[in-house]
Motif scaffolding. Structure first.
Motif, short mmCIF file in Angstrom:
data_model
loop_
_atom_site.label_atom_id
_atom_site.label_comp_id
_atom_site.label_asym_id
_atom_site.label_seq_id
_atom_site.Cartn_x
_atom_site.Cartn_y
_atom_site.Cartn_z
N ALA A 202 108.70 -17.96 26.39
CA ALA A 202 109.63 -18.34 25.33
C ALA A 202 109.83 -19.85 25.30
O ALA A 202 109.92 -20.46 24.23
N LEU A 203 109.88 -20.47 26.48
CA LEU A 203 110.00 -21.92 26.56
C LEU A 203 108.79 -22.59 25.95
O LEU A 203 108.91 -23.55 25.18
N SER A 227 116.89 -23.70 22.13
CA SER A 227 115.92 -23.15 23.09
C SER A 227 116.35 -21.84 23.72
O SER A 227 115.52 -21.12 24.26
N HIS A 228 117.65 -21.52 23.71
CA HIS A 228 118.20 -20.36 24.42
C HIS A 228 117.80 -20.41 25.90
O HIS A 228 117.56 -19.38 26.54
N LEU A 229 117.76 -21.61 26.44
CA LEU A 229 117.31 -21.84 27.81
C LEU A 229 118.46 -21.89 28.80
O LEU A 229 118.23 -21.90 30.01
N GLN A 237 115.93 -19.71 36.87
CA GLN A 237 114.66 -19.04 36.57
C GLN A 237 113.65 -20.01 35.97
O GLN A 237 112.45 -19.71 35.93
N VAL A 238 114.13 -21.14 35.49
CA VAL A 238 113.30 -22.26 35.04
C VAL A 238 113.93 -23.52 35.59
O VAL A 238 115.16 -23.67 35.56
N VAL A 243 110.63 -28.17 32.45
CA VAL A 243 110.86 -28.42 31.03
C VAL A 243 110.49 -29.86 30.69
O VAL A 243 109.81 -30.12 29.68
N LEU A 244 110.92 -30.79 31.51
CA LEU A 244 110.64 -32.21 31.25
C LEU A 244 109.15 -32.50 31.29
O LEU A 244 108.65 -33.32 30.50
#
Length: 441
Positions: A202-203, A227-229, A237-238, A243-244
C-alpha cells in the motif's frame, strides 16, 4: 549463543536493526510483552495489535512468543528459557518507554544478562538534532532544515524469517481471542490493514501515485489522498527510514511535503524527549486556570463533542469518523481540537485523553504535542489567537459536503442539532480571556 529480540514498537522483519543484531550469531528467540497497559487501550486498538502480532508470528514460523505480564518479568523469563545472555531491542524515548527499558535492563543485569538497545522508531533519534550551541530546537521549521541536513541511514536489510527459535512455553496470549474481544467492544474498520507485506504494498502504491498530489490534496477529507500510514508507523510495521528512502528519488512538491510531515513526528518526539513534562503539562500557559470551563455544563459539552452532536458538521463528522473507525483525517483533527479548546474552553488534556482511548494510530508524542500545537501551548505551536472557524473550514476543505454527508446521515434534517455555541461569541470571549491572562503574567 542464542540472542533474544524483545519486540516493542517494531513489529516487522524489514529494516529492523535490533532484530538483525539478535540474529547476528544465528537464530534468535523473540518475545513481546502483553502488559497491563494494553488493557487500557480501545478494543479496536487491541484488536489491531493482536492481528499485527499474529501476522508477525506467522512470518517467523510461529516463533514469536507473546506473554502476559510486566515487560521486565516477561523479557527475563524469555531470556532464561532461551539461555540468552544478550537481549536486543529498539530504543524508546518516551517517558514510559524509557522507564520500561530501565526496568528490563535492571532485571536482566540482576541475572547476569544484558539489554542492548539498537535503532529506534525514528529516522533520526530524539536528541540528535541540536542547534550550534547544543540546545534543542524550539521551532519546527529550523528543526526541519537541520533534520534534513543531519540525514539518516539507509534502510537495513530484511531479517531472516527462518532464523528464529521457539519459546513455546512462554506463549500464553491467545491472539485470535484478543482480537475477537477487541472487535466485540469496537468493530475494526474492515479496510484496516495489519500485515507487513500488504502495508508495504500500500505504501508503494501511494508513493507511485497519490504522493504526487499530496501537497494540494492532503487537507481534503472528502478525498482519499493521504497515505493511511499512521497506524503502521505507530505499531512499527513500517519504519520512517524506509518511507524516506522511497521518497528520495522523487522531486515533486508532494513528496517533499510528505517528507516534512514525517519530520513533524520526529520533532514532537524530540520535544517530548527534552521536555517530558509535556506529556501532561502545557509548555506555555494561554488562559488562567479558572478561565477553563468546569462543572456539569462543561461535562455535557464534552459529551456532545465526543459523540459528534455539536451542530457543527465538520466537527461532528470527524468525531463520528473517529468513533466508528478509530481514525480521523488530520485536517479534521485540528478543527475538532480547536473547537474543544477555544470554543468550549475545555483543557487540551481532556481531548488528548479521548484520542488516546479512541485512536488506532495513537502515538504518545504525536498525540500530546499535536494537541499542544492546536492549543497554542507547545514549544512551536500555532498562536493561541488562531481559532479555526468550523464553517469556513468546511467550505474550504469539503466544498461539496461529501465528507460530512458520509458521516452524518441526518444532516439537513430536523434531527440534526442546532449549534451548541455561537462560534463568533466564543471566539471573542476566548481571545479576551487570553489577552487578560497575558497581561497578568
Amino acid at each position: 549463543m542464542t540472542h533474544l529480540w524483545w519486540a516493542r514498537r517494531d513489529l516487522r522483519l524489514d529494516d529492523n536493526p535490533a532484530l538483525l543484531e539478535a540474529q547476528s550469531d544465528g537464530p534468535a528467540a523473540a518475545v513481546f510483552a502483553w502488559t497491563e497497559a494494553v488493557h487500557l487501550w480501545s478494543g479496536r486498538r487491541r484488536a489491531h495489535l493482536a492481528r499485527s502480532l499474529w501476522s508477525l508470528r506467522d512470518d517467523t514460523g510461529g516463533a514469536l512468543a507473546v506473554a502476559r505480564g510486566r515487560a521486565a518479568e516477561v523479557v527475563l523469563a524469555a531470556a532464561q528459557e532461551a539461555d540468552a545472555r544478550v537481549v536486543w531491542a529498539a530504543k524508546e524515548f518516551s517517558p514510559a518507554g524509557v522507564a520500561e527499558q530501565q526496568a528490563v535492563s535492571e532485571a536482566l543485569e540482576g541475572d547476569g544478562r544484558e539489554l542492548r538497545l539498537h535503532g529506534s522508531p525514528y529516522a533520526v533519534a530524539p536528541g540528535r538534532v541540536l542547534k550550534s550551541d547544543g540546545t534543542p530546537y524550539r521551532v519546527y521549521t529550523p528543526f526541519l532544515d537541520a533534520w534534513r541536513g543531519h540525514g539518516w541511514r539507509a534502510p537495513a536489510e530484511r531479517a531472516d524469517p527462518d532464523a528464529f527459535v521457539s519459546l513455546g512455553s512462554l506463549d500464553d496470549v491467545d491472539l485470535d481471542q484478543r482480537a475477537a474481544h477487541g472487535d466485540s467492544e469496537d468493530p475494526i474498520d474492515p479496510h484496516h490493514e495489519f500485515r507487513e507485506e500488504r502495508l508495504r504494498a500500500a505504501l508503494e502504491d501511494f508513493i507511485d501515485g497519490d504522493v504526487a498530489g499530496y501537497a494540494q490534496d492532503r487537507d481534503r477529507p472528502d478525498l482519499d489522498a493521504t497515505s493511511h500510514l499512521s497506524s503502521a508507523l505507530a505499531f512499527g510495521q513500517v519504519h520512517p527510514r524506509t518511507v524516506l528512502a522511497m521518497l528520495a528519488p522523487l522531486r515533486s512538491d508532494g513528496s517533499r511535503v510528505f517528507q516534512a510531515e514525517l519530520a513533524w513526528r520526529e520533532f514532537h518526539a524530540d520535544t517530548l524527549w527534552h521536555e517530558p513534562q509535556a506529556r501532561r503539562e502545557s509548555l506555555t500557559p494561554v488562559l488562567a486556570e479558572d478561565d477553563w470551563e468546569t462543572g456539569r455544563d462543561a461535562d455535557d459539552a464534552f459529551v456532545a463533542w465526543r459523540d459528534g452532536r455539536t451542530g457543527f458538521p465538520l466537527v461532528d463528522a470527524g468525531m463520528r469518523q473517529l468513533a466508528q473507525t478509530g481514525w480521523m483525517h488530520n485536517r479534521v483533527r485540528m478543527v475538532v481540537a480547536s473547537f474543544l479548546i477555544k470554543d468550549l474552553r475545555l483543557p487540551w488534556q481532556r481531548g488528548a485523553d479521548h484520542f488516546r482511548r479512541a485512536l488506532v494510530d495513537y502515538d504518545h508524542a504525536q498525540n500530546q504535542l499535536n494537541w499542544q500545537w492546536v492549543a497554542g501551548t507547545g514549544r512551536d505551536a500555532a498562536p493561541f489567537f488562531r481559532i479555526f472557524n468550523p464553517q469556513s473550514q468546511l467550505e474550504r476543505f469539503d466544498p461539496d459536503r461529501r465528507y460530512v454527508q458520509r458521516w452524518i446521515p441526518e444532516l439537513d434534517t430536523p434531527e440534526y442539532p442546532e449549534p451548541l455555541v455561537d462560534h463568533r461569541e466564543e471566539r471573542e470571549t476566548t481571545l479576551r480571556l487570553h489577552k487578560r491572562a497575558k497581561a497578568r503574567r
